[in-house]
Design a protein around this motif. Structure first.
Motif: not given
Lengths: 253, 430
Positions: B110, B145, B147
């Motif tokens: 993440p 947020n 990845i």
């Protein structure tokens, strides 16, 4: 089968067909000859339903139906086939997908179920052999990368697949070498029967050595100015078209 | 205008609140630089050349929430799945990765935790020109947020990786996910991204993706943009290619999302690279799909090839703006670009703008753009064989898209895209 009466048609206000009369019966092969610009290809286009032509006068009945009332696709579904003078390349449409779609649309029109994959494959093989057309068709786009001769042979192959009642070959011989001409003609001869008919449009007599016509018509300036048997084609080959152009020889047979 | 300002104010407030808590000096500096760039530019207007044909203002009027209540997204097994696709599946909910994923040769983290790694400083935000990209600046200043996908050196990933972005639009939501892909030397991977949206409220997704492709690596990236009409996407993708690398991008946009703006920027920062960009936009309704690409040839002996095709229906609009720069050092460049459009409706509009700027003298470049309708000769040919209007049109649209769809290397994805095209076409002709 086909009856044309006083057919007149224009393109962009220019009258191209000036009153054509022609009767074609089942089992017959008619050749239409004539100098460049006489209206030969226009006649083919009008019969197939090309939108750029406007019919101004006359009647065409095809197996009892008014042909001029039908859309191009319905004319094809009724059994009219035009072998194009310049078959178009359509990249992205595969030959096989195109043929299957055409066949199934025609079948649907006659309330028949779609052709089964196996039967379609068998038919394709059989007809390819019949017209000596061995080009790989799967995974190849319609006419793409085909030579001029291959395109014409593909037209005859499609003709064999769709099995029409009336086929119009629009200068199918143009651009063909002698071998291709022989192959194309053989294909047509094998497909001839007493149930179908052909209109062969050509500029040269050469093709008619291979596809022997029952009747020969000479088109000049939008009219059929002379009709006769295959001997007329030989006479034209010898004398050219000029004598036809002499002040209207109205005593056409 | 006032509401746009208020969204602007919302972002300012959020930034001030968050950045006082930021203890990571490097990240703090990056965010500050980006936010300043955003403040100077504001949201883009049609007075800016890059946004001339796309008026963003109407889409920013919604009262968006920037931080949604804890995502109440339940796992839906079939959400966004592609039939018959054998892939490593990753689901991001509102940009958040919930479960650990174990893929041989790939490390997925993440972004929230990954960002603490000082090694990332050489990638994140390094290659984006903030000054000219207000949305990318905004994302950089505020992303939470997303990845990081790192493909190990020499790893050849055996199956495609499929990322489904699931968004919760049960209240109007402005999301800003961030994705960083690092393809290390000699690695090879295929990444497919698709979208699934829950809820019918307005959704605005401002994504920034950075791809760093090291020497001899290969990355294939697929974007399948299917979403309902309440969705709005602004995507900024920055790719950096090092020597001898290969990058393929496939961007397929289908009827649905009210707004899609894709910026795809490539820096070819190494010699002997190869890049292929394939795009297809099939638009309907009052959709607006805008593709901006920029291919920057910086080093010699590189090849770039771009083909974007558009099929427009109804009163939809599309924009294609393709830019190629060939810098002075980039001798022996081969750069090709083509954009073809097919308008199937009198009310559809496309603006196509190919641009080529060459500063080197030994290059081979071409660009072209066409706008047309159906080829009437082809249509007549098909009809003359008994094929009716609808079937003939379908054949021709599929044929038009073929150059782009047949480039898809993964059969399940190709079938999926072809089916979507046929389905959407049939819907439009109903």
């Amino acid at each position: 089968m086909l009856s044309i009466k006083n057919l007149q048609a224009k393109v962009e206000d220019k009258l191209i067909l000036k009153g054509i009369d022609l009767q074609v019966n089942a089992g017959e092969v008619h050749a239409i000859m004539g100098p460049n610009g006489s209206g030969k290809s226009s006649l083919a286009s009008v019969l197939a339903g090309r939108e750029s032509y406007e019919v101004t006068c006359g009647d065409v009945t095809f197996d009892g139906k008014n042909l001029l009332d039908l859309s191009p696709e319905d004319r094809a579904r009724e059994g009219l086939f035009l072998a194009f003078q310049y078959p178009i390349e359509i990249p992205g449409v595969s030959n096989i997908n195109f043929l299957r779609t055409a066949l199934n649309e025609i079948r649907a029109y006659h309330n028949e179920p779609p052709i089964e994959a196996k039967e379609f494959l068998r038919l394709t093989r059989e007809k390819q052999k019949l017209v000596e057309f061995d080009a790989k068709l799967t995974n190849r786009s319609l006419n793409e990368g085909f030579s001029g001769g291959e395109k014409k042979r593909n037209e005859i192959f499609q003709l064999a697949m769709l099995n029409p009642k009336l086929s119009i070959l629009d200068e199918t011989d143009s651009g063909l070498d002698i071998d291709a001409l022989r192959i194309v003609s053989n294909g047509v001869n094998k497909l001839r029967s007493d149930k179908n008919a052909f209109i062969v449009i050509t500029h040269y007599q050469r093709l008619l050595d291979y596809i022997v016509p029952d009747f020969v018509h000479v088109l000049y300036d939008g009219k059929i100015v002379k009709s006769g048997t295959k001997e007329l084609a030989l006479e034209l080959e010898e004398r050219g078209y000029d004598w036809i152009k002499e002040p209207v020889t109205s005593e056409s047979v | 205008m006032t509401t746009t300002t208020s969204l602007y104010d919302q972002f300012t407030e959020l930034y001030n609140k968050k950045e006082t808590l930021n203890r990571n000096e490097w990240l703090h500096n990056l965010r500050r630089e980006a936010f300043e760039a955003f403040t100077v530019q504001g949201f883009p207007t049609t007075r800016q050349e890059e946004w001339r044909f796309t008026n963003i203002a109407p889409f920013l009027k919604e009262a968006y929430t920037l931080e949604p209540a804890a995502a109440s997204l339940h796992e839906n097994k079939n959400a966004g799945s592609i039939p018959g696709l054998d892939a490593y599946e990753i689901v991001l909910k509102n940009g958040l990765l919930n479960v650990d994923v174990d893929i041989p040769g790939i490390r997925i983290t993440p972004i929230r935790t990954g960002i603490q790694d000082p090694a990332l400083q050489q990638y994140l935000g390094k290659h984006i020109a903030f000054r000219n990209n207000s949305f990318a600046s905004l994302n950089t200043a505020l992303f939470e947020n997303g990845i990081i996908i790192e493909i190990a050196k020499n790893a050849v990933v055996d199956k495609p990786v499929h990322i489904t972005h699931v968004y919760n639009a049960e209240e109007p939501f402005f999301s800003q996910p961030r994705i960083l892909m690092i393809a290390n030397r000699h690695s090879r991977a295929e990444i497919i991204e698709s979208v699934f949206i829950k809820g019918r409220q307005s959704l605005f997704v401002n994504t920034v993706t950075e791809c760093y492709i090291a020497e001899n690596a290969r990355l294939d990236q697929y974007h399948l943009q299917t979403a309902p009409g309440n969705a709005h996407f602004v995507n900024f993708t920055q790719v950096v290619q090092k020597g001898d690398s290969l990058y393929n991008n496939f961007t397929y946009t289908l009827p649905g999302a009210a707004l899609v703006r894709n910026n795809l920027h490539l820096n070819l920062d190494g010699s002997n690279t190869e890049s292929h960009l394939y795009g297809l936009y099939l638009t309907a309704g009052s959709q607006l799909v805008d593709n901006h690409t920029l291919v920057n040839h910086m080093k010699p002996h590189c090849l770039s090839n771009e083909l974007y095709k558009g099929v427009l229906m109804d009163q939809s609009r599309a924009v294609f703006n393709g830019k190629i720069f060939v810098q002075q050092d980039a001798q022996k460049t081969n750069a090709f670009q083509q954009n073809n459009n097919m308008l199937l409706s009198d009310k559809a509009v496309v603006d196509s703008k190919p641009q080529l700027e060459i500063f080197a003298d030994d290059v081979k470049c071409s660009h072209g753009s066409t706008v047309g309708s159906f080829n009437n000769e082809a249509l007549f040919y098909l009809k003359a064989r008994g094929i009716g209007e609808v079937a003939a049109r379908n054949l021709l649209v599929n044929a038009f898209a073929f150059d782009v769809t047949n480039k898809i290397q993964i059969p399940a994805v190709r079938e999926y895209v072809e089916k979507l095209i046929a389905h959407k076409m049939a819907e439009a002709y109903d």
